[in-house]
Design a protein around this motif. Sequence first.
Motif, short mmCIF file in Angstrom:
data_model
loop_
_atom_site.label_atom_id
_atom_site.label_comp_id
_atom_site.label_asym_id
_atom_site.label_seq_id
_atom_site.Cartn_x
_atom_site.Cartn_y
_atom_site.Cartn_z
N THR A 6 45.32 59.88 43.18
CA THR A 6 45.68 60.30 44.14
C THR A 6 45.34 61.82 44.09
N LYS A 7 45.00 62.62 45.15
CA LYS A 7 44.66 64.07 44.86
C LYS A 7 45.59 64.67 46.02
N MET A 8 46.76 65.57 45.00
CA MET A 8 47.73 66.06 45.89
C MET A 8 47.72 67.78 45.37
N GLN A 9 48.20 68.73 46.30
CA GLN A 9 48.56 70.02 46.01
C GLN A 9 49.90 70.58 46.17
N ILE A 51 51.39 60.25 35.72
CA ILE A 51 52.70 59.86 36.13
C ILE A 51 52.77 58.65 35.25
N CYS A 52 53.80 58.94 34.26
CA CYS A 52 54.19 58.05 33.27
C CYS A 52 55.40 57.09 33.19
N ALA A 53 55.71 56.31 32.55
CA ALA A 53 57.27 55.53 32.20
C ALA A 53 57.89 56.63 31.72
N PRO A 54 59.29 56.81 32.04
CA PRO A 54 60.16 57.87 31.41
C PRO A 54 60.38 57.42 30.05
N VAL A 83 54.84 65.00 41.66
CA VAL A 83 55.02 63.76 41.05
C VAL A 83 56.25 63.26 41.76
N ALA A 84 57.05 63.94 42.20
CA ALA A 84 58.51 63.55 42.74
C ALA A 84 57.98 62.89 44.25
N GLU A 85 57.03 63.61 44.95
CA GLU A 85 56.54 63.01 46.15
C GLU A 85 55.98 61.64 45.91
N THR A 89 57.30 58.01 47.37
CA THR A 89 56.49 57.36 48.17
C THR A 89 56.03 55.81 47.88
N HIS A 90 56.25 55.73 46.45
CA HIS A 90 55.86 54.56 45.68
C HIS A 90 57.14 53.86 45.15
#
Length: 195
Positions: A6-9, A51-54, A83-85, A89-90
């Motif tokens: 995913t590409k985000m800014q 984005i990894c497992a905590p 990452v929060a967004e 959304t997931h």
Amino acid sequence: MKLSFTKMQGCANDYIYLDCRASGVPADIAALAQRLSARHFSVGADGIICICAPVTPGADGRMRIFNADGSEAQMCGNGVRCVAEWLYTHGVEKPVLTIDTNSGVKRITRQGAQLWQVEMGAYSTLPADLPAIHMGEGPLVDQPLTVEGKVWKVTCISVGNPHCVTVVEDKKVYDILIVGEQHKVRCQCGRAAAA
């Protein structure tokens, strides 16, 4: 090579986001960050955020940042908001998310659709916390920094990652982003910041 991303800014910090929660971070992540971040030749980005497992009990996820040069960063406020967004959304639809970073656990609060506020924590202007060299030992606030024969008044601050901030009268006259890149004034996850 086939890769799902995913590409985000956030505030123009653009990253490639990989879901590494189940698979873990790719073994060749540094080379991958360099290859995929190349603007005009690949996807183009400031780097890759995994984005990894905590790792902290009760946390919602973990963020690891790999800059376009392959180095691993500590923290990026714009990146962690994305990452929060992504988590929201997931399937992690909570008004407050807790995300592990290399700069500690961060709380991110949803303020509206695609709008997140992150608690960055304490800041420091001390050279040892940045790190900054040859700029003295005291707080680096309104300090002179000479680049290409021009003296800039800068404030250096760490909020989990180093920033070097200066005020310019007209950003069209002098491209601070180019100056920062050419002289390795690395700020805001690899970008020079002009206020």
